[in-house]
Design a protein around this motif. Structure first.
Motif, PDB file in Angstrom:
ATOM      1  N   LEU A   7      16.204 -14.862 -15.081  1.00 27.47           N
ATOM      2  CA  LEU A   7      16.273 -13.847 -14.043  1.00 27.47           C
ATOM      3  C   LEU A   7      16.235 -14.540 -12.687  1.00 27.47           C
ATOM      4  CD1 LEU A   7      13.583 -11.426 -15.544  1.00 27.47           C
ATOM      5  CD2 LEU A   7      16.037 -11.481 -16.039  1.00 27.47           C
ATOM      6  N   ALA A   8      17.110 -14.166 -11.781  1.00 27.53           N
ATOM      7  CA  ALA A   8      17.155 -14.803 -10.468  1.00 27.53           C
ATOM      8  C   ALA A   8      17.158 -13.744  -9.378  1.00 27.53           C
ATOM      9  CB  ALA A   8      18.395 -15.683 -10.349  1.00 27.53           C
ATOM     10  N   GLY A   9      16.319 -13.968  -8.356  1.00 27.33           N
ATOM     11  CA  GLY A   9      16.248 -13.004  -7.261  1.00 27.33           C
ATOM     12  C   GLY A   9      15.737 -13.651  -5.988  1.00 27.33           C
ATOM     13  N   THR A  10      15.522 -12.833  -4.981  1.00 26.81           N
ATOM     14  CA  THR A  10      15.035 -13.317  -3.693  1.00 26.81           C
ATOM     15  C   THR A  10      13.518 -13.516  -3.745  1.00 26.81           C
ATOM     16  OG1 THR A  10      14.673 -11.094  -2.821  1.00 26.81           O
ATOM     17  CG2 THR A  10      16.886 -12.052  -2.540  1.00 26.81           C
ATOM     18  N   LYS A  11      12.946 -13.896  -2.604  1.00 25.52           N
ATOM     19  CA  LYS A  11      11.497 -14.114  -2.536  1.00 25.52           C
ATOM     20  C   LYS A  11      10.711 -12.845  -2.842  1.00 25.52           C
ATOM     21  CE  LYS A  11       9.653 -16.491   0.734  1.00 25.52           C
ATOM     22  NZ  LYS A  11       9.286 -16.973   2.085  1.00 25.52           N
ATOM     23  N   ALA A  12      11.334 -11.680  -2.648  1.00 27.31           N
ATOM     24  CA  ALA A  12      10.630 -10.420  -2.888  1.00 27.31           C
ATOM     25  C   ALA A  12      10.519 -10.079  -4.374  1.00 27.31           C
ATOM     26  CB  ALA A  12      11.341  -9.282  -2.154  1.00 27.31           C
ATOM     27  N   PHE A  13      11.263 -10.771  -5.216  1.00 32.35           N
ATOM     28  CA  PHE A  13      11.310 -10.433  -6.643  1.00 32.35           C
ATOM     29  C   PHE A  13       9.949 -10.534  -7.327  1.00 32.35           C
ATOM     30  CE2 PHE A  13      12.644 -12.194 -10.998  1.00 32.35           C
ATOM     31  CZ  PHE A  13      12.559 -10.955 -11.602  1.00 32.35           C
ATOM     32  N   PRO A  14       9.199 -11.646  -7.190  1.00 32.71           N
ATOM     33  CA  PRO A  14       7.897 -11.719  -7.874  1.00 32.71           C
ATOM     34  C   PRO A  14       6.924 -10.628  -7.436  1.00 32.71           C
ATOM     35  CG  PRO A  14       8.581 -13.885  -7.084  1.00 32.71           C
ATOM     36  CD  PRO A  14       9.514 -12.897  -6.479  1.00 32.71           C
ATOM     37  N   SER A  15       6.856 -10.361  -6.127  1.00 33.63           N
ATOM     38  CA  SER A  15       5.908  -9.350  -5.655  1.00 33.63           C
ATOM     39  C   SER A  15       6.296  -7.958  -6.147  1.00 33.63           C
ATOM     40  CB  SER A  15       5.818  -9.364  -4.127  1.00 33.63           C
ATOM     41  OG  SER A  15       7.073  -9.090  -3.540  1.00 33.63           O
ATOM     42  N   PHE A  16       7.600  -7.699  -6.281  1.00 31.48           N
ATOM     43  CA  PHE A  16       8.038  -6.411  -6.812  1.00 31.48           C
ATOM     44  C   PHE A  16       7.553  -6.228  -8.246  1.00 31.48           C
ATOM     45  CE2 PHE A  16      11.300  -4.261  -9.435  1.00 31.48           C
ATOM     46  CZ  PHE A  16      11.151  -2.973  -8.947  1.00 31.48           C
ATOM     47  N   ILE A  17       7.731  -7.261  -9.067  1.00 29.38           N
ATOM     48  CA  ILE A  17       7.284  -7.178 -10.466  1.00 29.38           C
ATOM     49  C   ILE A  17       5.769  -6.999 -10.529  1.00 29.38           C
ATOM     50  CG2 ILE A  17       7.108  -8.442 -12.644  1.00 29.38           C
ATOM     51  CD1 ILE A  17       9.914  -7.468 -12.094  1.00 29.38           C
ATOM     52  N   GLN A  18       5.045  -7.749  -9.710  1.00 28.42           N
ATOM     53  CA  GLN A  18       3.580  -7.665  -9.713  1.00 28.42           C
ATOM     54  C   GLN A  18       3.089  -6.283  -9.281  1.00 28.42           C
ATOM     55  OE1 GLN A  18       2.611 -10.969  -7.172  1.00 28.42           O
ATOM     56  NE2 GLN A  18       3.274 -12.482  -8.679  1.00 28.42           N
TER      57      GLN A  18
ATOM     58  N   ILE B 133      13.753 -17.395 -11.406  1.00 29.77           N
ATOM     59  CA  ILE B 133      14.021 -18.222 -10.234  1.00 29.77           C
ATOM     60  C   ILE B 133      14.011 -17.298  -9.022  1.00 29.77           C
ATOM     61  CG2 ILE B 133      15.716 -19.722  -9.091  1.00 29.77           C
ATOM     62  CD1 ILE B 133      16.946 -20.097 -11.947  1.00 29.77           C
ATOM     63  N   TYR B 134      13.371 -17.745  -7.937  1.00 26.33           N
ATOM     64  CA  TYR B 134      13.398 -16.911  -6.740  1.00 26.33           C
ATOM     65  C   TYR B 134      13.437 -17.779  -5.489  1.00 26.33           C
ATOM     66  CZ  TYR B 134       8.339 -17.827  -6.405  1.00 26.33           C
ATOM     67  OH  TYR B 134       7.113 -18.421  -6.312  1.00 26.33           O
ATOM     68  N   GLY B 135      14.073 -17.252  -4.458  1.00 25.28           N
ATOM     69  CA  GLY B 135      14.198 -17.980  -3.201  1.00 25.28           C
ATOM     70  C   GLY B 135      15.067 -17.217  -2.225  1.00 25.28           C
ATOM     71  N   GLU B 136      15.094 -17.680  -0.990  1.00 28.96           N
ATOM     72  CA  GLU B 136      15.867 -17.007   0.042  1.00 28.96           C
ATOM     73  C   GLU B 136      17.357 -17.008  -0.300  1.00 28.96           C
ATOM     74  OE1 GLU B 136      14.922 -15.217   2.310  1.00 28.96           O
ATOM     75  OE2 GLU B 136      12.914 -15.815   2.939  1.00 28.96           O
ATOM     76  N   THR B 137      18.064 -16.012   0.220  1.00 29.79           N
ATOM     77  CA  THR B 137      19.518 -15.954   0.082  1.00 29.79           C
ATOM     78  C   THR B 137      20.140 -17.198   0.710  1.00 29.79           C
ATOM     79  OG1 THR B 137      19.490 -13.552   0.165  1.00 29.79           O
ATOM     80  CG2 THR B 137      21.565 -14.629   0.693  1.00 29.79           C
ATOM     81  N   GLY B 138      21.150 -17.736   0.034  1.00 30.74           N
ATOM     82  CA  GLY B 138      21.855 -18.890   0.577  1.00 30.74           C
ATOM     83  C   GLY B 138      21.307 -20.236   0.150  1.00 30.74           C
TER      84      GLY B 138
ATOM     85  N   ASP C  56      20.653 -11.956  -9.000  1.00 31.16           N
ATOM     86  CA  ASP C  56      20.436 -10.941  -7.957  1.00 31.16           C
ATOM     87  C   ASP C  56      19.720  -9.725  -8.527  1.00 31.16           C
ATOM     88  OD1 ASP C  56      20.567 -10.589  -5.279  1.00 31.16           O
ATOM     89  OD2 ASP C  56      22.720 -10.257  -5.160  1.00 31.16           O
ATOM     90  N   ILE C  57      18.728  -9.986  -9.352  1.00 36.40           N
ATOM     91  CA  ILE C  57      18.088  -8.919 -10.120  1.00 36.40           C
ATOM     92  C   ILE C  57      17.328  -7.929  -9.245  1.00 36.40           C
ATOM     93  CG2 ILE C  57      15.978 -10.253 -10.555  1.00 36.40           C
ATOM     94  CD1 ILE C  57      15.989  -8.966 -13.382  1.00 36.40           C
ATOM     95  N   GLY C  58      16.921  -8.353  -8.046  1.00 32.92           N
ATOM     96  CA  GLY C  58      16.198  -7.451  -7.160  1.00 32.92           C
ATOM     97  C   GLY C  58      16.991  -6.210  -6.787  1.00 32.92           C
ATOM     98  N   LYS C  59      18.317  -6.277  -6.917  1.00 30.84           N
ATOM     99  CA  LYS C  59      19.148  -5.123  -6.581  1.00 30.84           C
ATOM    100  C   LYS C  59      19.011  -3.984  -7.584  1.00 30.84           C
ATOM    101  CE  LYS C  59      22.497  -7.501  -3.714  1.00 30.84           C
ATOM    102  NZ  LYS C  59      23.903  -7.905  -3.506  1.00 30.84           N
ATOM    103  N   LEU C  60      18.300  -4.240  -8.668  1.00 29.40           N
ATOM    104  CA  LEU C  60      18.074  -3.184  -9.657  1.00 29.40           C
ATOM    105  C   LEU C  60      16.815  -2.373  -9.359  1.00 29.40           C
ATOM    106  CD1 LEU C  60      18.816  -5.201 -12.924  1.00 29.40           C
ATOM    107  CD2 LEU C  60      20.380  -3.680 -11.702  1.00 29.40           C
ATOM    108  N   ARG C  61      16.151  -2.639  -8.236  1.00 28.79           N
ATOM    109  CA  ARG C  61      14.863  -1.992  -7.954  1.00 28.79           C
ATOM    110  C   ARG C  61      14.939  -0.472  -7.890  1.00 28.79           C
ATOM    111  NH1 ARG C  61      12.881  -5.138  -2.714  1.00 28.79           N
ATOM    112  NH2 ARG C  61      15.115  -4.945  -2.310  1.00 28.79           N
ATOM    113  N   GLU C  62      16.092   0.061  -7.475  1.00 18.88           N
ATOM    114  CA  GLU C  62      16.219   1.512  -7.385  1.00 18.88           C
ATOM    115  C   GLU C  62      16.299   2.169  -8.761  1.00 18.88           C
ATOM    116  OE1 GLU C  62      15.997   3.275  -4.555  1.00 18.88           O
ATOM    117  OE2 GLU C  62      15.540   1.331  -3.643  1.00 18.88           O
ATOM    118  N   HIS C  63      16.502   1.354  -9.783  1.00 22.50           N
ATOM    119  CA  HIS C  63      16.610   1.872 -11.148  1.00 22.50           C
ATOM    120  C   HIS C  63      15.699   1.045 -12.060  1.00 22.50           C
ATOM    121  CE1 HIS C  63      19.922   4.323  -9.754  1.00 22.50           C
ATOM    122  NE2 HIS C  63      20.446   3.252  -9.215  1.00 22.50           N
ATOM    123  N   PRO C  64      14.385   1.233 -11.944  1.00 25.04           N
ATOM    124  CA  PRO C  64      13.415   0.366 -12.631  1.00 25.04           C
ATOM    125  C   PRO C  64      13.524   0.359 -14.152  1.00 25.04           C
ATOM    126  CG  PRO C  64      12.337   2.269 -11.633  1.00 25.04           C
ATOM    127  CD  PRO C  64      13.722   2.235 -11.100  1.00 25.04           C
ATOM    128  N   LYS C  65      14.145   1.390 -14.740  1.00 28.65           N
ATOM    129  CA  LYS C  65      14.284   1.380 -16.198  1.00 28.65           C
ATOM    130  C   LYS C  65      15.189   0.241 -16.671  1.00 28.65           C
ATOM    131  CE  LYS C  65      13.319   6.260 -17.109  1.00 28.65           C
ATOM    132  NZ  LYS C  65      13.833   7.537 -17.662  1.00 28.65           N
TER     133      LYS C  65
END
Length: 302
Positions: free
Chosen positions: A195-206, A91-96, A166-175
């Motif tokens: 898994l739930a994150g912001t709009k940036a989550f899909p592009s980060f995974i890609q 799931i992804y979308g803007e905060t709030g 808020d899975i995007g907050k794990l980006r600094e630790h990709p493992k």
């Protein structure tokens, strides 16, 4: 009289099939102390214990009721699909826009559902420890031993669901993402992962998958559906919230709908409005819009 937090905890435990021992492991409070709390017989100070129980069971002191929104209904459908079919979904979308509120609510009323809120400081062992706590486990050990403990416990449950918010907050630790893929592989067909994150989550995974970063191509392939959320606040939602909170002037309701870009903004503005009314007295209907506007732009003191 039993404290509201304990009444809530009993409801959650009954809905999720938890025992006092499970709650003890999750909170770090002894089982005997929890039993005494529930029996209104604990002799010492209980504030810190109650706070831990409230955190573990999703209790909120707010008097706001969860309202049905398109995003809530969408998340409900995805949650049920993932749970019934043991899928990994995102799931992804803007905060709030209601992700966390919906997921914590669904988690609180669903048996064998386990919720973890990620944060930027989490490394592999921190994430595993948080998942273990949600499962009621205090098992220590290496990363491998903790992961095995999680897998064993999930496989012992009927239709378990693991939620990582808020899975995007794990980006600094990709493992950390590789661990989630590993847990899903070892419980495939037996466990749902959301898994739930912001709009940036899909592009980060890609992007990580395109760079062939370890585990990301595999994780991307295992996410069976990406669910975007709506990014606007519906007038019907604003009207329902205003009805709850005693805001009746049509122009005040329209003002909230036009100036608040997400559900969180609506809540914050009306919460400040209620605090203003507590301090200064009930706001007259014809002054409601002016007070809301002044609070929105910081022109009134609470």
């Amino acid at each position: 009289m039993t404290h509201p937090i304990l009444l809530h905890a009993k409801e959650v435990m009954q809905a999720k099939g938890l025992t006092p021992a499970d709650l003890a492991r999750t909170t770090g409070i002894s089982q005997s102390a929890i039993s005494q709390l529930f029996a209104d017989k604990y002799p010492g100070k209980t504030d810190e214990m109650l706070r831990k129980i409230a955190d573990a069971t999703g209790y909120s002191t707010s008097d706001w009721r969860l309202l049905s929104t398109p995003n809530l209904r969408t998340i409900e459908r995805l949650f049920e699909d993932a749970r019934q079919n043991s899928r990994m979904m995102a799931i992804y979308g803007e905060t709030g826009m209601g992700k966390s509120s919906a997921l914590t609510w669904l988690n609180s009323k669903t048996q064998n559902s386990y919720y973890v809120l990620a944060d930027v400081l989490m490394k592999q062992k921190d994430l595993l420890r948080a998942i273990q706590r949600s499962l009621g486990s205090d098992h220590e050990g290496t990363i491998v031993e903790r992961a095995n403990d999680i897998v064993t416990r999930l496989l012992a449950k009927h239709k378990p669901t693991l939620i990582i918010d808020d899975i995007g907050k794990l980006r600094e630790h990709p493992k950390c993402f590789y661990l989630l893929q590993l847990i899903f592989d070892r419980t495939e067909g037996r466990c749902a992962i959301i898994l739930a994150g912001t709009k940036a989550f899909p592009s980060f995974i890609q992007k990580q998958a395109a760079r062939d970063c370890m585990g990301f191509r595999e994780l991307k392939r295992r996410i069976s559906y990406w669910q975007p959320l709506k990014e606007r606040v519906e007038l019907s939602f604003v009207k329902a919230v205003c009805e709850q909170q005693g805001i009746t002037l049509p122009s005040a309701i329209d003002y909230i709908a036009k100036t608040c870009t997400n559900y969180g903004d609506v809540r914050e503005l009306i919460t400040n409005y209620n605090r203003y009314a507590e301090i200064h007295g009930k706001v007259a209907e014809d002054e409601q819009q002016q007070v809301l506007s002044s609070l929105k732009f910081g022109n009134l003191s609470l």
